[in-house]
Write an enzyme that holds these catalytic residues in place. Sequence first.
Site, PDB file in Angstrom:
ATOM      1  N   ASN A   7       0.856  -1.189   0.000  1.00  0.00           N
ATOM      2  CA  ASN A   7       0.000   0.000   0.000  1.00  0.00           C
ATOM      3  C   ASN A   7       0.888   1.233   0.000  1.00  0.00           C
ATOM      4  O   ASN A   7       1.693   1.428   0.924  1.00  0.00           O
ATOM      5  CB  ASN A   7      -0.904  -0.030   1.234  1.00  0.00           C
ATOM      6  CG  ASN A   7      -1.942   1.074   1.217  1.00  0.00           C
ATOM      7  OD1 ASN A   7      -1.655   2.209   0.866  1.00  0.00           O
ATOM      8  ND2 ASN A   7      -3.158   0.768   1.638  1.00  0.00           N
ATOM      9  N   HIS A  43      -5.616   3.474  -1.565  1.00  0.00           N
ATOM     10  CA  HIS A  43      -6.896   3.690  -0.896  1.00  0.00           C
ATOM     11  C   HIS A  43      -7.228   5.185  -0.967  1.00  0.00           C
ATOM     12  O   HIS A  43      -6.955   5.930  -0.028  1.00  0.00           O
ATOM     13  CB  HIS A  43      -6.806   3.228   0.562  1.00  0.00           C
ATOM     14  CG  HIS A  43      -8.115   3.203   1.278  1.00  0.00           C
ATOM     15  ND1 HIS A  43      -8.438   2.233   2.203  1.00  0.00           N
ATOM     16  CD2 HIS A  43      -9.191   4.035   1.232  1.00  0.00           C
ATOM     17  CE1 HIS A  43      -9.642   2.482   2.695  1.00  0.00           C
ATOM     18  NE2 HIS A  43     -10.112   3.568   2.115  1.00  0.00           N
ATOM     19  N   ARG A  45      -9.219   8.511  -0.601  1.00  0.00           N
ATOM     20  CA  ARG A  45     -10.302   8.974   0.268  1.00  0.00           C
ATOM     21  C   ARG A  45     -10.865  10.270  -0.298  1.00  0.00           C
ATOM     22  O   ARG A  45     -10.214  10.938  -1.112  1.00  0.00           O
ATOM     23  CB  ARG A  45      -9.787   9.143   1.696  1.00  0.00           C
ATOM     24  CG  ARG A  45      -9.554   7.788   2.380  1.00  0.00           C
ATOM     25  CD  ARG A  45      -9.210   7.945   3.853  1.00  0.00           C
ATOM     26  NE  ARG A  45      -9.353   6.680   4.556  1.00  0.00           N
ATOM     27  CZ  ARG A  45      -8.407   5.749   4.646  1.00  0.00           C
ATOM     28  NH1 ARG A  45      -7.243   5.953   4.058  1.00  0.00           N
ATOM     29  NH2 ARG A  45      -8.621   4.637   5.315  1.00  0.00           N
ATOM     30  N   HIS A  50      -3.965  11.661   0.666  1.00  0.00           N
ATOM     31  CA  HIS A  50      -2.756  10.920   0.268  1.00  0.00           C
ATOM     32  C   HIS A  50      -2.890  10.544  -1.209  1.00  0.00           C
ATOM     33  O   HIS A  50      -2.589  11.361  -2.062  1.00  0.00           O
ATOM     34  CB  HIS A  50      -2.486   9.718   1.175  1.00  0.00           C
ATOM     35  CG  HIS A  50      -3.695   9.070   1.770  1.00  0.00           C
ATOM     36  ND1 HIS A  50      -4.673   8.473   1.014  1.00  0.00           N
ATOM     37  CD2 HIS A  50      -4.063   8.918   3.067  1.00  0.00           C
ATOM     38  CE1 HIS A  50      -5.590   7.963   1.813  1.00  0.00           C
ATOM     39  NE2 HIS A  50      -5.263   8.219   3.058  1.00  0.00           N
ATOM     40  N   GLU A  70      -8.733   0.137  -2.826  1.00  0.00           N
ATOM     41  CA  GLU A  70      -9.601   0.020  -1.665  1.00  0.00           C
ATOM     42  C   GLU A  70     -10.412   1.289  -1.495  1.00  0.00           C
ATOM     43  O   GLU A  70      -9.992   2.368  -1.910  1.00  0.00           O
ATOM     44  CB  GLU A  70      -8.765  -0.166  -0.390  1.00  0.00           C
ATOM     45  CG  GLU A  70      -7.874  -1.366  -0.368  1.00  0.00           C
ATOM     46  CD  GLU A  70      -7.074  -1.450   0.920  1.00  0.00           C
ATOM     47  OE1 GLU A  70      -6.571  -2.541   1.223  1.00  0.00           O
ATOM     48  OE2 GLU A  70      -6.937  -0.425   1.619  1.00  0.00           O
ATOM     49  N   THR A 100      -8.046   6.304   9.456  1.00  0.00           N
ATOM     50  CA  THR A 100      -7.729   5.042   8.807  1.00  0.00           C
ATOM     51  C   THR A 100      -8.912   4.102   9.024  1.00  0.00           C
ATOM     52  O   THR A 100      -9.796   4.393   9.834  1.00  0.00           O
ATOM     53  CB  THR A 100      -6.434   4.426   9.379  1.00  0.00           C
ATOM     54  OG1 THR A 100      -6.084   3.258   8.620  1.00  0.00           O
ATOM     55  CG2 THR A 100      -6.596   4.057  10.850  1.00  0.00           C
ATOM     56  N   HIS A 190      -4.128  -4.646   7.798  1.00  0.00           N
ATOM     57  CA  HIS A 190      -4.232  -3.572   8.783  1.00  0.00           C
ATOM     58  C   HIS A 190      -3.347  -3.894   9.987  1.00  0.00           C
ATOM     59  O   HIS A 190      -3.641  -4.796  10.766  1.00  0.00           O
ATOM     60  CB  HIS A 190      -5.663  -3.302   9.247  1.00  0.00           C
ATOM     61  CG  HIS A 190      -5.831  -1.878   9.735  1.00  0.00           C
ATOM     62  ND1 HIS A 190      -6.183  -0.845   8.910  1.00  0.00           N
ATOM     63  CD2 HIS A 190      -5.643  -1.328  10.946  1.00  0.00           C
ATOM     64  CE1 HIS A 190      -6.237   0.293   9.591  1.00  0.00           C
ATOM     65  NE2 HIS A 190      -5.894   0.018  10.837  1.00  0.00           N
TER      66      HIS A 190
END
Length: 239
Positions: A7, A43, A45, A50, A70, A100, A190
């Site tokens: 990731n 991932h 958002r 990021h 994701e 997160t 995770h």
Amino acid sequence: MTKLSVNINKVATIRNARGGNRPDILKVALDCESFGADGITVHPRPDERHIRYADLDILRPQLKTEFNIEGNPSPKFIEKVLQIRPTQVTLVPDAPDAITSNAGWDTKENVEFLTEIVNRFKEAGIRTSIFVDADPEKVEWAAKCGTDRVELYTEPYASGYGKDREKAIAPFVTAAQKARSLGLGLNAGHDLSLENLKYFIETIPWVNEVSIGHALICDALYFGLRNTIEKYKECLKHK
């Protein structure tokens, strides 16, 4: 051997802190592949703090390994994933303001919603995975949604590992066995790290893939990216 998907969100966080394109997200992703990563995970958002949606357009044509996107299946997310068509999409129920991911789906409560989303992605030829807690019932309802895989949310395991690793992993073994009995592929992610990853994989060797970002990038500050990826790959070797 269980696959390692790196990731790269935290790399994008460093880039965004100063603006510009340093570190170069594409170069880092390609370097991860050349250093042995079996896939790249992102991932995005809603606030794009990021990984940005524009990064997906840059990454997709260049990556040679599996690409896993994701996120919470908002309309914008769904549209982008269908445009990019990654190898895999992992559905995560994180709130827009979440720092997160901190929980898996209530798959029973959201079965109709998730089934519709899963069908849309599968029709586009995208492998689907649903992020769930280590709960056999959640796994069973995920299967009813038609997903290809589930991803076990492993933060509780990581938190309990130092005190009693056998107790910490017990619910994950039960959930993983349920997934296997239902014919589901199995991912995990995770807070998996060099400290706790090997035991997890030795105990549940049928895990298809782990997605690791934060711990791996932290380790890379000390060991370097190539050496770190090699260390994680070593943890994933089955006896």
